[in-house]
Design a protein around this motif. Structure first.
Motif, PDB file in Angstrom:
ATOM      1  N   SER A   1      -8.477  47.246  -8.566  1.00  0.00           N
ATOM      2  CA  SER A   1      -8.268  48.486  -9.320  1.00  0.00           C
ATOM      3  C   SER A   1      -6.836  48.573  -9.843  1.00  0.00           C
ATOM      4  O   SER A   1      -6.607  48.916 -11.008  1.00  0.00           O
ATOM      5  CB  SER A   1      -8.569  49.694  -8.424  1.00  0.00           C
TER       6      SER A   1
ATOM      7  N   SER B   1     -15.966  66.659 -17.105  1.00  0.00           N
ATOM      8  CA  SER B   1     -14.715  66.433 -17.829  1.00  0.00           C
ATOM      9  C   SER B   1     -14.982  66.349 -19.330  1.00  0.00           C
ATOM     10  O   SER B   1     -14.143  66.753 -20.146  1.00  0.00           O
ATOM     11  CB  SER B   1     -14.042  65.150 -17.349  1.00  0.00           C
TER      12      SER B   1
ATOM     13  N   PRO C   1     -13.453  60.791 -13.576  1.00  0.00           N
ATOM     14  CA  PRO C   1     -14.615  60.480 -14.415  1.00  0.00           C
ATOM     15  C   PRO C   1     -15.809  61.416 -14.205  1.00  0.00           C
ATOM     16  O   PRO C   1     -16.946  60.992 -14.459  1.00  0.00           O
ATOM     17  CB  PRO C   1     -14.945  59.056 -13.972  1.00  0.00           C
ATOM     18  N   GLN C   2     -15.609  62.622 -13.713  1.00  0.00           N
ATOM     19  CA  GLN C   2     -16.721  63.546 -13.549  1.00  0.00           C
ATOM     20  C   GLN C   2     -17.336  63.881 -14.915  1.00  0.00           C
ATOM     21  O   GLN C   2     -16.635  63.960 -15.918  1.00  0.00           O
ATOM     22  CB  GLN C   2     -16.243  64.836 -12.870  1.00  0.00           C
TER      23      GLN C   2
ATOM     24  N   PHE D   1      -9.968  54.048  -9.867  1.00  0.00           N
ATOM     25  CA  PHE D   1     -10.205  54.130  -8.419  1.00  0.00           C
ATOM     26  C   PHE D   1     -11.586  54.713  -8.122  1.00  0.00           C
ATOM     27  O   PHE D   1     -12.303  54.237  -7.237  1.00  0.00           O
ATOM     28  CB  PHE D   1      -9.130  54.987  -7.748  1.00  0.00           C
ATOM     29  N   SER D   2     -11.956  55.751  -8.849  1.00  0.00           N
ATOM     30  CA  SER D   2     -13.254  56.399  -8.617  1.00  0.00           C
ATOM     31  C   SER D   2     -14.404  55.449  -8.928  1.00  0.00           C
ATOM     32  O   SER D   2     -15.407  55.411  -8.203  1.00  0.00           O
ATOM     33  CB  SER D   2     -13.378  57.659  -9.478  1.00  0.00           C
ATOM     34  N   LEU D   3     -14.269  54.668  -9.995  1.00  0.00           N
ATOM     35  CA  LEU D   3     -15.344  53.761 -10.398  1.00  0.00           C
ATOM     36  C   LEU D   3     -15.441  52.542  -9.483  1.00  0.00           C
ATOM     37  O   LEU D   3     -16.534  52.073  -9.174  1.00  0.00           O
ATOM     38  CB  LEU D   3     -15.119  53.303 -11.844  1.00  0.00           C
ATOM     39  N   LYS D   4     -14.297  52.014  -9.051  1.00  0.00           N
ATOM     40  CA  LYS D   4     -14.309  50.779  -8.254  1.00  0.00           C
ATOM     41  C   LYS D   4     -14.398  51.038  -6.749  1.00  0.00           C
ATOM     42  O   LYS D   4     -15.071  50.302  -6.024  1.00  0.00           O
ATOM     43  CB  LYS D   4     -13.047  49.953  -8.558  1.00  0.00           C
TER      44      LYS D   4
ATOM     45  N   THR E   1      -6.771  57.234 -11.735  1.00  0.00           N
ATOM     46  CA  THR E   1      -7.738  57.940 -10.896  1.00  0.00           C
ATOM     47  C   THR E   1      -9.167  57.532 -11.246  1.00  0.00           C
ATOM     48  O   THR E   1     -10.007  57.337 -10.356  1.00  0.00           O
ATOM     49  CB  THR E   1      -7.581  59.458 -11.073  1.00  0.00           C
ATOM     50  N   ALA E   2      -9.452  57.410 -12.533  1.00  0.00           N
ATOM     51  CA  ALA E   2     -10.800  57.033 -12.970  1.00  0.00           C
ATOM     52  C   ALA E   2     -11.160  55.625 -12.489  1.00  0.00           C
ATOM     53  O   ALA E   2     -12.287  55.383 -12.040  1.00  0.00           O
ATOM     54  CB  ALA E   2     -10.894  57.111 -14.492  1.00  0.00           C
TER      55      ALA E   2
ATOM     56  N   GLY F   1     -14.845  54.425  -5.329  1.00  0.00           N
ATOM     57  CA  GLY F   1     -15.680  55.565  -4.964  1.00  0.00           C
ATOM     58  C   GLY F   1     -15.048  56.338  -3.821  1.00  0.00           C
ATOM     59  O   GLY F   1     -13.866  56.677  -3.860  1.00  0.00           O
ATOM     60  N   LYS F   2     -15.829  56.570  -2.757  1.00  0.00           N
ATOM     61  CA  LYS F   2     -15.336  57.312  -1.585  1.00  0.00           C
ATOM     62  C   LYS F   2     -14.794  56.382  -0.498  1.00  0.00           C
ATOM     63  O   LYS F   2     -14.401  56.833   0.580  1.00  0.00           O
ATOM     64  CB  LYS F   2     -16.465  58.166  -0.998  1.00  0.00           C
TER      65      LYS F   2
END
Length: 458
Positions: A428, A222, A218-219, A409-412, A406-407, A414-415
């Motif tokens: 997720s 993109s 989700p950068q 995971f990134s939103l829910k 992937t998106a 994060g790191k």
């Protein structure tokens, strides 16, 4: 046509169809070891897997058109040769950049094999036999996917990551020999026509930009790549509409409902299901505490069932309208995904196996009849375009599916580390499977309304 010739061609095509997925899945298993060897971070290591997919997707349509002009057998041979050469060259990689370059060139070879093998099968098997042939070919594809992690794990553990490229290089040589030895005919259905260089360039640029943008989700950047890809795609479509000999005949979509809707159904199916193995691999290891080897053994269930039932489904589609069988398969797949959207810390092993069986049977009922419908909806001169279009739909769908996971995971997450945040991780996974299940439900419509391919004999 001689039955022994048909059997030989089917065997060669099945071997080639086994090779690509086997190579992809074995390399994926070796990624952690390759990362340690080159001291690569996760982002750079991801390109070892991604580069092959990008190159294959970008090359599919131009290669399919080139095969129609130059000859499908020649391109088939060249594809096997490229795979062999760059698998062996990968052994001499002194850095990750060289290995990624080899993977890119392997991807071009993979595109040559994918688009020509199906086109050749459609050329020699008449409609009444085509479904069975496509079913066997599809079974070989999923056999490669199911055997890859198992065989790759054994090779990497006992002989190191380079043994994977030795084994796939040797198998590529075997496929090259089989093509050279047993396929003597050539198919050049557009030998007098020019090659559309501008259209090919626009296609490659649009697809690379679009797929790279999807990988970046989700950068924010993109959006730039996806937007650029869409703009270039519009230019590509306009060029294809006006040029006399397009690299891809878009009128196939406009004037052929069965072809258009069958390809759309394929895109939806792959977009909904390609991330299943990725998500379940994480779930089994992080939540259920399984070892990689045990998790891999569980994940074999779905492709093994699919490989077993695909020939049956393909043969059935020779007599029953593919839209009925494929739509039922899409429905079973959606049901299996709904089961997976209910995963929790306490989910039983039986529940998981039940869901994987639904998915495997659903995939089998959908894939072979859908391929049969696509190849039977066009004439011989468009077999190359049809097979390359189908392969493009598959790769686009796979990319979109992995990008969605992937998106989320990134939103829910994060790191955050998965092991320390199992509740967020499960949320997720459940969301990804729920979205995928509903996507499959939408796909049932397009699968069903595609129209008929069998001609009434009354």
């Amino acid at each position: 046509m001689d039955k022994s010739f048909k059997r030989r061609v089917l065997f060669v095509s099945a071997a080639a169809s086994f090779l690509g997925p086997f190579m992809i899945s074995t390399v994926n298993i070796a990624l952690p070891v390759i990362g340690l060897y080159f001291k690569a971070d996760a982002a750079d290591l991801g390109w070892v897997a991604t580069s092959y997919m990008l190159a294959t997707a970008a090359a599919l349509v131009p290669v399919g058109r080139a095969a129609d002009i130059i000859g499908r057998r020649k391109i088939f041979l060249l594809g096997a040769a490229l795979l062999a050469i760059f698998n062996f060259l990968a052994l001499f990689s002194m850095n990750l950049t060289f290995l990624i370059l080899c993977r890119l060139l392997q991807g071009i070879g993979g595109a040559m094999i994918v688009t020509t093998s199906v086109a050749i099968l459609a050329s020699i098997f008449p409609p009444g036999e085509r479904g069975r042939a496509m079913g066997i070919n599809t079974a070989a594809t999923y056999l490669g996917l199911s055997m890859g992690p198992f065989c790759g794990g054994i090779l990497v553990q006992n002989f190191g990551w380079k043994s994977i490229f030795v084994s796939t290089g040797v198998f590529s040589l075997f496929v090259f020999y089989m093509i050279f030895r047993y396929i003597k005919r050539e198919w050049r259905v557009a030998k007098e026509e020019p090659f559309d260089i501008l259209g090919s360039a626009l296609y490659v640029i649009f697809l690379l930009s679009f797929m790279y943008g999807i990988f970046l989700v989700p950068q924010v950047k993109s959006l730039y790549f996806i937007s650029a890809g869409i703009v270039i795609a519009l230019l590509f479509l306009r060029h294809q509409w006006i040029v006399p000999n397009p690299v891809f005949n878009i009128k196939l979509f406009l004037g052929n409902r069965s072809f258009a809707f069958s390809n759309l159904a394929a895109l939806i199916n792959y977009a909904a299901t390609a991330s299943v193995a990725f998500l379940l691999s994480l779930y089994l290891q992080y939540v259920k505490g399984m070892s990689p080897q045990l998790a891999g053994s569980v994940l074999v269930i779905q492709p093994a069932i699919q490989a077993g039932f695909s020939p049956f489904a393909g043969r059935m589609s020779d007599n029953v309208e593919p839209r009925y069988i494929a739509s039922a398969g899409m429905a079973l797949t959606a049901l299996g995904l709904f089961f997976l959207s209910r995963l929790s810390l306490a989910t039983s092993f039986f529940h998981l196996i039940f869901a994987l069986c639904f998915l495997g049977f659903g995939f089998a009922l959908f894939s072979s009849p859908n391929v049969n419908a696509i190849m039977s909806s066009v004439t011989n001169e468009y077999y190359g375009a049809a097979s390359s279009t189908l392969a493009t739909m598959r790769l686009l769908g796979q990319t979109m599916s992995l990008a969605l996971a992937t998106a989320i995971f990134s939103l829910k997450l994060g790191k955050a580390q998965i092991a320390a945040n199992l509740d967020l991780f499960l949320g997720s996974v459940n969301l990804a499977f729920f979205i995928s299940a509903n996507t499959c439900l939408a796909g049932i419509y397009f699968s069903y309304v595609r129209g008929r391919i069998h001609i009434d004999k009354t």
